[in-house]
Write an enzyme that holds these catalytic residues in place. Structure first.
Site: not given
Ligand SMILES: C=C(OP(=O)(O)O)C(=O)O
Ligand SMILES: [Mg+2]
Length: 432
Positions: A41, A154, A162-163, A204, A241, A291, A318, A343, A371-373, A394
């Site tokens: 994303s 994700h 997403q999170e 993730e 997020d 986020e 982000d 990131k 991190h990234r996915s 995260k």
């Protein structure tokens, strides 16, 4: 310090997609290796990952051109040169690429070299990476934010956001915080099983069940925190997020855009209504960080969002900032968010990442390292978090080694620092 050899390799990330690894040797023999992660994303203004676009190989996602760029043009420009420091190397890489978004040589090629150089310098100086990045007498160990329930892009479930993260802040140390977090992760698995929900995980490493509503995701987390023996809001709080850029549909011909819950009900929200949704969630649930509550192309929505919630909780940009100092400056000028996601591969060099961090620090914006996915076993972000004193990062959930690797690195750093390391706790979060 001079680079005497520079090689690269096409390796795989946690989604099984190719990514760039670079290996670098300095005069004197110190070496550094780095692997670059990849997002799904992604923000529209991120630095450009060079992909081969050959549909016959890795579905077009190969990175052999980026690898060739490291071993060819970049190596040719750098080998044997007197490099003053990290910033000197990174500015040479930026100039060599010559584009504003690193699209010619590839941000994946450039970042691999930049990170490998930081590691090699650390080795040459006999220092851990965090100390190479910033040399201090004491450091802050972060509150780990574990993404324990995945949705959006994700995961193949019906959760729109997403999170859903847990942040164990009421702990005496990083290691105790990790214990509380993984105990909650295991309690969540047991709870999902008991309710007859699917316990497979998303990109993730968080669970990715189909649920009755997005609110149910939050309620499951709160219940799991209780089952693990902790108090929601007191010991462990929530971070979200929703990755709202993925839900935003621009309006036609000057009309305002809207947010659509495309995976569940299809319900649409105006910007104001979507902000109201977050206000009601923040009033109802122990959320300390949100986020990308609004989309990257909805700056008026973000302004309203910041007015509504910016003095209550941490609002992290982000997609809207892309770790880019120029965009962050515009956001600061327009009173957008109070924190920036960090990131490395959104901007493409270690130096520019630190520029963004310093800009945020000067303007009292928090920094939330991420991190990234699509991740790798590289643990650079763990050291970066400690180096800049971000206080929270995260990564991961309680599963998947490419995420756990970052926690394990932080456990090593915690032991190494001893009394020179202090756990951030709840103060890591803006307005707490
Ligand atoms: C980590 C994230 O996802 P991705 O790496 O897919 O951008 C995010 O959106 O914060
Ligand atoms: Mg995000």
């Amino acid at each position: 310090m001079k680079i005497t050899s520079l090689t690269a390799l096409q390796v795989l990330d946690s989604r099984g997609n190719p990514t760039v690894e670079a290996d670098l040797t300095l005069e004197g023999g110190a070496t550094g290796r780095a692997l670059v992660p990849a997002g799904a994303s992604t923000g529209e203004k991120e630095a450009v990952e060079l992909r081969d676009n050959d549909p016959m190989r890795y579905g077009g996602k190969g990175v052999l051109h980026a690898v060739v760029n490291v071993e060819g043009e970049i190596a040719k420009a750098l080998l044997g040169q007197d490099l003053a420091d990290q910033a000197d190397l990174d500015h040479r890489l930026i100039a060599l690429d010559g584009t504003p978004n690193k699209s010619r040589l590839g941000a994946n090629a450039i970042l691999a070299v930049s990170m490998a150089y930081a590691r090699a310098l650390a080795a040459a100086n006999g220092k851990p990476l965090y100390r190479q990045l910033t040399d201090q007498t004491s450091y802050v160990l972060p509150v780990p934010c574990l993404n324990v329930l995945n949705g959006g892009r994700h995961a193949d479930n019906n959760v729109d956001f997403q999170e859903f993260m847990i942040a164990s802040h009421n702990a005496p140390s990083f290691s105790e915080s990790i214990r509380m977090s993984v105990e909650t992760f295991h309690a969540l698995k047991a709870l999902l099983k008991q309710k007859g929900y699917y316990t497979g995980v998303g990109d993730e490493g968080g669970f990715a069940p189909n649920l009755k509503s997005n609110e149910e995701a939050v309620e499951l987390l709160l219940e799991a925190i209780g089952h693990a023996g902790f108090r929601p809001g007191h010991d462990i709080s929530l971070c979200l997020d929703p990755a709202a850029s993925e839900l935003y549909e621009a309006g036609e011909a000057g009309q305002p855009g809207r947010y659509r819950l495309f995976k569940s009900t299809g319900q649409c929200y105006t910007s104001e209504q979507f902000n109201e949704l977050w206000v009601s969630w923040v009033n109802q649930y122990p959320i300390v960080l949100l986020e990308d509550g609004m989309g990257e192309n909805d700056w008026p929505g973000w302004q309203l969002h910041t007015k509504s919630l910016g003095s209550k909780i941490e609002l992290v940009g982000d997609d809207i900032f892309c770790t880019n100092p120029a965009i962050l400056q515009a956001g600061i000028d327009q009173h957008i968010a109070n924190s920036v996601l960090i990131k490395l591969n959104q901007i493409g060099t270690v130096t520019e990442t630190l520029d963004t961090v310093h800009l945020a620090q000067r303007n009292h914006y928090n920094q939330f390292v991420s991190h990234r996915s699509g991740e790798t076993e590289d643990t650079f972000v763990a050291d970066l978090t400690v180096a800049i004193g971000a206080g929270h990062l995260k990564t991961g959930s309680g599963s998947r080694s490419e995420r756990i690797a970052k926690f394990n690195q932080l456990l090593r750093i915690e032991r190494e620092l001893g009394s020179a390391g202090h756990f951030a706790g709840i103060k890591a979060f803006k307005n707490q």
